[in-house]
Design a protein around this motif. Sequence first.
Motif, PDB file in Angstrom:
ATOM      1  N   ILE A  94       0.871  -1.176   0.000  1.00  0.00           N
ATOM      2  CA  ILE A  94       0.000   0.000   0.000  1.00  0.00           C
ATOM      3  C   ILE A  94       0.911   1.230   0.000  1.00  0.00           C
ATOM      4  N   THR A  95       0.793   2.061  -1.030  1.00  0.00           N
ATOM      5  CA  THR A  95       1.619   3.264  -1.141  1.00  0.00           C
ATOM      6  C   THR A  95       0.710   4.481  -1.303  1.00  0.00           C
ATOM      7  N   GLU A  96       1.297   5.663  -1.286  1.00  0.00           N
ATOM      8  CA  GLU A  96       0.523   6.881  -1.504  1.00  0.00           C
ATOM      9  C   GLU A  96       0.027   6.968  -2.952  1.00  0.00           C
ATOM     10  N   GLN A  97       0.688   6.258  -3.867  1.00  0.00           N
ATOM     11  CA  GLN A  97       0.265   6.258  -5.267  1.00  0.00           C
ATOM     12  C   GLN A  97      -0.745   5.146  -5.570  1.00  0.00           C
ATOM     13  N   ASP A  98      -0.695   4.052  -4.854  1.00  0.00           N
ATOM     14  CA  ASP A  98      -1.589   2.916  -5.120  1.00  0.00           C
ATOM     15  C   ASP A  98      -2.011   2.256  -3.819  1.00  0.00           C
ATOM     16  N   TRP A  99      -3.278   2.339  -3.536  1.00  0.00           N
ATOM     17  CA  TRP A  99      -3.846   1.721  -2.343  1.00  0.00           C
ATOM     18  C   TRP A  99      -5.169   1.073  -2.715  1.00  0.00           C
ATOM     19  N   CYS A 100      -5.704   0.289  -1.806  1.00  0.00           N
ATOM     20  CA  CYS A 100      -6.997  -0.359  -2.029  1.00  0.00           C
ATOM     21  C   CYS A 100      -8.100   0.649  -1.732  1.00  0.00           C
ATOM     22  N   GLU A 101      -8.943   0.885  -2.728  1.00  0.00           N
ATOM     23  CA  GLU A 101     -10.066   1.812  -2.542  1.00  0.00           C
ATOM     24  C   GLU A 101     -11.289   1.110  -1.959  1.00  0.00           C
ATOM     25  N   GLU A 102     -11.499  -0.149  -2.384  1.00  0.00           N
ATOM     26  CA  GLU A 102     -12.733  -0.827  -1.969  1.00  0.00           C
ATOM     27  C   GLU A 102     -12.575  -2.341  -2.029  1.00  0.00           C
ATOM     28  N   ILE A 103     -13.216  -3.013  -1.087  1.00  0.00           N
ATOM     29  CA  ILE A 103     -13.301  -4.478  -1.069  1.00  0.00           C
ATOM     30  C   ILE A 103     -14.774  -4.842  -0.955  1.00  0.00           C
ATOM     31  N   ILE A 104     -15.205  -5.827  -1.748  1.00  0.00           N
ATOM     32  CA  ILE A 104     -16.544  -6.374  -1.593  1.00  0.00           C
ATOM     33  C   ILE A 104     -16.439  -7.883  -1.383  1.00  0.00           C
ATOM     34  N   VAL A 105     -17.416  -8.428  -0.687  1.00  0.00           N
ATOM     35  CA  VAL A 105     -17.513  -9.877  -0.472  1.00  0.00           C
ATOM     36  C   VAL A 105     -18.854 -10.314  -1.040  1.00  0.00           C
ATOM     37  N   LEU A 106     -18.813 -11.304  -1.939  1.00  0.00           N
ATOM     38  CA  LEU A 106     -20.014 -11.814  -2.586  1.00  0.00           C
ATOM     39  C   LEU A 106     -20.209 -13.289  -2.248  1.00  0.00           C
ATOM     40  N   ALA A 107     -21.449 -13.657  -1.955  1.00  0.00           N
ATOM     41  CA  ALA A 107     -21.823 -15.055  -1.747  1.00  0.00           C
ATOM     42  C   ALA A 107     -22.623 -15.478  -2.979  1.00  0.00           C
ATOM     43  N   GLU A 108     -22.004 -16.288  -3.797  1.00  0.00           N
ATOM     44  CA  GLU A 108     -22.513 -16.634  -5.124  1.00  0.00           C
ATOM     45  C   GLU A 108     -23.956 -17.156  -5.130  1.00  0.00           C
ATOM     46  N   LEU A 109     -24.346 -17.958  -4.143  1.00  0.00           N
ATOM     47  CA  LEU A 109     -25.668 -18.580  -4.153  1.00  0.00           C
ATOM     48  C   LEU A 109     -26.643 -17.973  -3.148  1.00  0.00           C
ATOM     49  N   ASN A 110     -26.319 -16.839  -2.561  1.00  0.00           N
ATOM     50  CA  ASN A 110     -27.256 -16.164  -1.672  1.00  0.00           C
ATOM     51  C   ASN A 110     -28.323 -15.446  -2.497  1.00  0.00           C
ATOM     52  N   PRO A 111     -29.520 -15.259  -1.942  1.00  0.00           N
ATOM     53  CA  PRO A 111     -30.552 -14.500  -2.653  1.00  0.00           C
ATOM     54  C   PRO A 111     -30.088 -13.065  -2.947  1.00  0.00           C
ATOM     55  N   PRO A 113     -26.504 -11.487  -3.225  1.00  0.00           N
ATOM     56  CA  PRO A 113     -25.093 -11.901  -3.210  1.00  0.00           C
ATOM     57  C   PRO A 113     -24.124 -10.954  -2.486  1.00  0.00           C
ATOM     58  N   LEU A 114     -24.397  -9.650  -2.487  1.00  0.00           N
ATOM     59  CA  LEU A 114     -23.479  -8.697  -1.855  1.00  0.00           C
ATOM     60  C   LEU A 114     -23.637  -8.787  -0.338  1.00  0.00           C
ATOM     61  N   THR A 115     -22.611  -9.322   0.324  1.00  0.00           N
ATOM     62  CA  THR A 115     -22.691  -9.498   1.771  1.00  0.00           C
ATOM     63  C   THR A 115     -21.952  -8.406   2.532  1.00  0.00           C
ATOM     64  N   CYS A 116     -20.984  -7.753   1.876  1.00  0.00           N
ATOM     65  CA  CYS A 116     -20.173  -6.772   2.582  1.00  0.00           C
ATOM     66  C   CYS A 116     -19.468  -5.859   1.583  1.00  0.00           C
ATOM     67  N   ARG A 117     -19.381  -4.570   1.920  1.00  0.00           N
ATOM     68  CA  ARG A 117     -18.652  -3.590   1.108  1.00  0.00           C
ATOM     69  C   ARG A 117     -17.868  -2.693   2.056  1.00  0.00           C
ATOM     70  N   MET A 118     -16.556  -2.573   1.811  1.00  0.00           N
ATOM     71  CA  MET A 118     -15.692  -1.760   2.664  1.00  0.00           C
ATOM     72  C   MET A 118     -14.885  -0.815   1.794  1.00  0.00           C
ATOM     73  N   GLN A 119     -14.770   0.426   2.224  1.00  0.00           N
ATOM     74  CA  GLN A 119     -14.002   1.419   1.491  1.00  0.00           C
ATOM     75  C   GLN A 119     -12.824   1.879   2.338  1.00  0.00           C
ATOM     76  N   PHE A 120     -11.716   2.179   1.651  1.00  0.00           N
ATOM     77  CA  PHE A 120     -10.480   2.561   2.325  1.00  0.00           C
ATOM     78  C   PHE A 120      -9.917   3.826   1.704  1.00  0.00           C
ATOM     79  N   THR A 121      -9.016   4.486   2.425  1.00  0.00           N
ATOM     80  CA  THR A 121      -8.278   5.630   1.908  1.00  0.00           C
ATOM     81  C   THR A 121      -6.791   5.303   1.996  1.00  0.00           C
ATOM     82  N   ALA A 122      -5.972   6.142   1.405  1.00  0.00           N
ATOM     83  CA  ALA A 122      -4.519   5.943   1.456  1.00  0.00           C
ATOM     84  C   ALA A 122      -4.022   6.047   2.891  1.00  0.00           C
ATOM     85  N   ALA A 123      -4.703   6.828   3.709  1.00  0.00           N
ATOM     86  CA  ALA A 123      -4.286   7.032   5.093  1.00  0.00           C
ATOM     87  C   ALA A 123      -4.455   5.771   5.950  1.00  0.00           C
TER      88      ALA A 123
END
Length: 168
Positions: A94-111, A113-123
């Motif tokens: 994780i650097t100031e030029q490239d960091w993770c903006e968002e992570i999602i978790v999907l459950a393929e067979l759930n009614p 599917p989107l079980t979780c969404r998380m957002q991040f900043t460079a900080a």
Amino acid sequence: MTTTHHLTRRHWVAGTAALALPSAVLAQATQAINPVAKSALVGPLAPNPAEFRKLMEQFTGGKPAQAEGLQLDVPVLADNPSAVPVKVKVTLPITEQDWCEEIIVLAELNPSPLTCRMQFTAAAGTAEAAVRIRLSQSQTVHALARMKSGKVLLAKQATTVAASGCGM
């Protein structure tokens, strides 16, 4: 008090009788229901593959996902499908030029599917989270991470659930 007891027993007996209908009678009753009501009875707990594909496409933007750089930890056997522990961690630097903006978790067979969404900043300095999700049945759990550079990371893992979690 006697009246309450009597009503409770009568409701119980009536409820039990409804469950004892032959399957042929239940099938005829289901066919008689209009299509909108029928889909409402079956649809809410059924897997939704179209929604799963749509979420994958929206998140990736049609780009191929990279299989390296994202760690997903889900138990192989989930004894409580209402609270399955999931850990996700971006292992790329994780650097100031490239960091993770968002992570999602999907459950393929759930009614839903989107079980979780998380957002991040460079900080944040790191991109990792531990959550508990609900699974409707044994299936593959997918985690996707989008980096600032546009790179998309993917990790997936199959898990077996002991009983249904979404219908509870």
